[in-house]
Design a protein around this motif. Sequence first.
Motif, PDB file in Angstrom:
ATOM      1  N   GLN A 132     -17.794  15.208 -23.554  1.00  0.00           N
ATOM      2  CA  GLN A 132     -18.953  14.389 -23.890  1.00  0.00           C
ATOM      3  C   GLN A 132     -19.669  15.023 -25.084  1.00  0.00           C
ATOM      4  O   GLN A 132     -19.541  16.218 -25.331  1.00  0.00           O
ATOM      5  CB  GLN A 132     -19.901  14.284 -22.694  1.00  0.00           C
ATOM      6  CG  GLN A 132     -19.354  13.497 -21.513  1.00  0.00           C
ATOM      7  CD  GLN A 132     -19.339  12.007 -21.768  1.00  0.00           C
ATOM      8  OE1 GLN A 132     -19.971  11.510 -22.704  1.00  0.00           O
ATOM      9  NE2 GLN A 132     -18.610  11.270 -20.936  1.00  0.00           N
ATOM     10  N   LEU A 136     -23.167  14.787 -20.801  1.00  0.00           N
ATOM     11  CA  LEU A 136     -22.201  15.265 -19.810  1.00  0.00           C
ATOM     12  C   LEU A 136     -22.823  15.300 -18.421  1.00  0.00           C
ATOM     13  O   LEU A 136     -22.201  14.882 -17.441  1.00  0.00           O
ATOM     14  CB  LEU A 136     -21.698  16.649 -20.204  1.00  0.00           C
ATOM     15  CG  LEU A 136     -20.647  17.255 -19.271  1.00  0.00           C
ATOM     16  CD1 LEU A 136     -19.376  16.417 -19.284  1.00  0.00           C
ATOM     17  CD2 LEU A 136     -20.329  18.696 -19.665  1.00  0.00           C
ATOM     18  N   ASP A 184     -15.025  11.127 -25.104  1.00  0.00           N
ATOM     19  CA  ASP A 184     -15.964  10.018 -25.004  1.00  0.00           C
ATOM     20  C   ASP A 184     -17.028  10.110 -26.098  1.00  0.00           C
ATOM     21  O   ASP A 184     -17.532  11.195 -26.394  1.00  0.00           O
ATOM     22  CB  ASP A 184     -16.637  10.034 -23.624  1.00  0.00           C
ATOM     23  CG  ASP A 184     -17.231   8.688 -23.253  1.00  0.00           C
ATOM     24  OD1 ASP A 184     -16.894   7.680 -23.896  1.00  0.00           O
ATOM     25  OD2 ASP A 184     -18.041   8.640 -22.299  1.00  0.00           O
TER      26      ASP A 184
END
Length: 670
Positions: A106, A112, A179
Amino acid sequence: MKLSLRKSAIAVIAAGLSSTIMPAEQVSAVEFARKNLVVPDGPRAGELWDDSLTPYIAEPLMLSMTESGINEIAVRKSAQTGFTTLLLASVSHFIAIDPCRMMIVQPTTGALAEFNREKLSVAIQQSPTLKRLVKDQTSRSGEGSTAQAKRFPGGSLKLAIANSAADLRSSTIRKAFLDEVDEYPDDLDGQGDPIGMVEARQESFLMSGEWLRMYISTPTVKGSSKIESYFEGGDQRYWKMPCPGCGEPFKFVFDRKYFKFADEFPHDPYYATPCCGTVILPHEKIGLMKKGQWVPEASRPGAYPSYHFDALTSPFVPWEKIASRFAECNGDPLKLKVFYNLTLGMAFDMKGDAPDHVRLMERREPDLKRGHIPAHGLVFVGTADVQMNGIWYLFKAFSPDRQSWRVDAGYIEGATDDPHAGAFLKLEELRTKQWPDAFGQRRTVDAFGIDSGYRSHVVYTWCRGKAGVFALDGLDGWSRPPIGQPKPVDINYNGQRIRNGVMLWGVGTWSLKGAFYSNLRKEGRAAGQDTDPPGYCHFGGWMDEVYFRQITSEYLGTEKFKGRSRQKWIPRVGYENHLLDCEVYGDALGEYLGISRMTPQEWSQLASIRGVPADAIDADLFAPAPIIATHQVRAAAPSTEAAEVPATAEPQDAGRDEGWYSTDNSFWDR
C-alpha cells in the motif's frame, strides 16, 4: 458362505496417508471466492461474494492463478468499481489452494492500516476456511501472524508500505499485489523505484515462471501516471457490451455526444450508443453491463492483460451522480482532475504552459486600486516567501466562483535572520493591516501563510502564537492534496511537543500550479468576452513586469527519473519564481478556507458578515456559475480513449473541445 475380511493394517495406514499426501482438490479462484470470500464492506458487506453483480472481476481473477501462465496484470480504474475484491479474492485463493510467500504493498502507513483493519482482516475472520488457515496473532509459538504478516501453512502474506525501503528489501516473494501505485514515491530514500525493489524480490521465480505482479490504481496526471504506463504497456482491455439496438459491441465513454445530460439539476442523464443512437436509460445500465465482456484493443505479442474500468459502467455509481460531479466542477482544474481520476479512471492532462507575461500585462485593469479589496473578494488571504535579504509577499481575494483579485504584492528589503527585526517587522505590519473594502469597511486577512523552506527556525519563531498564520511546506507529487494534515515542528530538548507550538502544513504545489496556469489562460472582458469566467485572474494597473515574469517562471516538462518518465515543474532559466509560490500558497489557503466547498447559503452568510447590502444578497448569486454553452466535445469512436471532456474554461481555445462558462455579475458591475 463368504467371509468379509477386515482391512489389513497396511491398507488402513495407506488410506490415512493418502488424505495428507494427495494435493487438495484444485478449485478455480472464482469458484473459491464464490464459496468462501465474505465481502468485508459496502452494500453487500457480510455476504458471500457474488460475481453476477461484478462479472468484470472474474476474468482478471482467473488470470491471476498460477495455472494461467500470466505474470503481470494491470488495472486502471476509477473509485467505487469493486476491484479491491479482485485483490482480496486472489490472495484468499492462494492462501487456501496455492500457498506461497506473497506481499501486498500500500502507498502509506495509513492506507495499509485501513486496508488491513477494514478489508483484509474482516475477510479472513468472516470466512471459516481462511480463519482456520491463517494463524492467529495471539500465538506464542513465534509462528503466529503479526500486524505486518499473515502466516498460514505453506506460506505467508506480508503487508508492506511503498515508502519503506526496509519493507520492500527484506523478503523473497512469489506473488506481489501493488495497490494504488500512482501514490508510490518515484524514488525511495535514494535507493530507487519501490516497484523496482519489489521486482528484485521475485528474481528467484523468474525461471520457473510462477511469479505474479498485479498493479491496481486510479491514475493521476498524464506523463507521470504509473498505472497509465502499465495499462498502455498491456493489451488495453475495455468492458464492451452489445448495443440493444443493433448488437454492435460498444463501451461507455464520457463524451457529451453520447453521454447526454442537462447541466442543471435534475440532470436526466442517458446514453445514446455511437453505432446506431439507441437510447439507454439509467435503470438499464446494470442489466446491459452484465452482458459485457473484456475486449483487448491493443493485442500484440508479449502484451500482458491490462484493464480499464470506470464509474460510467460500474454498478455502484448512478449516472445522475456522474453528471452532477461534472457540473459541479464548473471549469475548476483541481475539481476536474479529481473527476478525471476518481470518476473516469483517466489520467488528467495538466496544461503546463503559462501564457506570455507580456500578454498578461495587457489584461491589467486600471480601475483596480492597490490596497483595496474588491466587491467580489469575500475571502481574503496573504502569503510570503522568505529569502536571504528580503521577503516577497502577496495579498489576494476570492469570489464565490473562484475569481481572484490581487490586492497588493511586492518585496520587503531587509535582513531575515531575526523574526523580530528587519523585513519581518514590515511583514507583520502588512499581516495585521486593516484593508479597506468596497463596502466602506476594513478587514484583516482571513489566513496568512509563509513558506518555511528557507530559514525554517526563524519562520517558526515568527509564526508561533499568531492566530490564522500557517507555516507552509511545498511538496512535490501529483497525488498531494492542496493542503494536507499539519504536523508539529516545535519540540523541546526532550523531544516533547511544545504546547501551542508551530504546526507545519504541507502544500501539494504541483496540482495547484497546474490549476493556477489553467486559470491564467482564461480570457474575460479584457479580451472582448461577455463575462469573466470562473477562476479568472484579475490584475491591477499598478502591477509591474517583475510580478508577471515571476508568475510565468515555470513550465511543465518531462524528465527521465530512475528509468521512468515523469512530468514535473521546471523553472525557466533566468526567472525567479517567488511570487508564483506566493500565488500557489494563496490558492492552498483558499481551499483550506473552503472556497470550493461552501454552499450558496454559506456564501450569502459570509457576504452579510462582510457588509454586502442586504438587498443585494441573493443565494443564486453565490452559486457556481451555470454551464450555459454547448460543449464542443470530440466525437470519439468506440475504439478511442474513454474520456473526452472540457478541461478548462478557455474560450480562445474552443476548437480544442473545451467548454466556456458564464455568470450574471449585474450587481457587482455597478
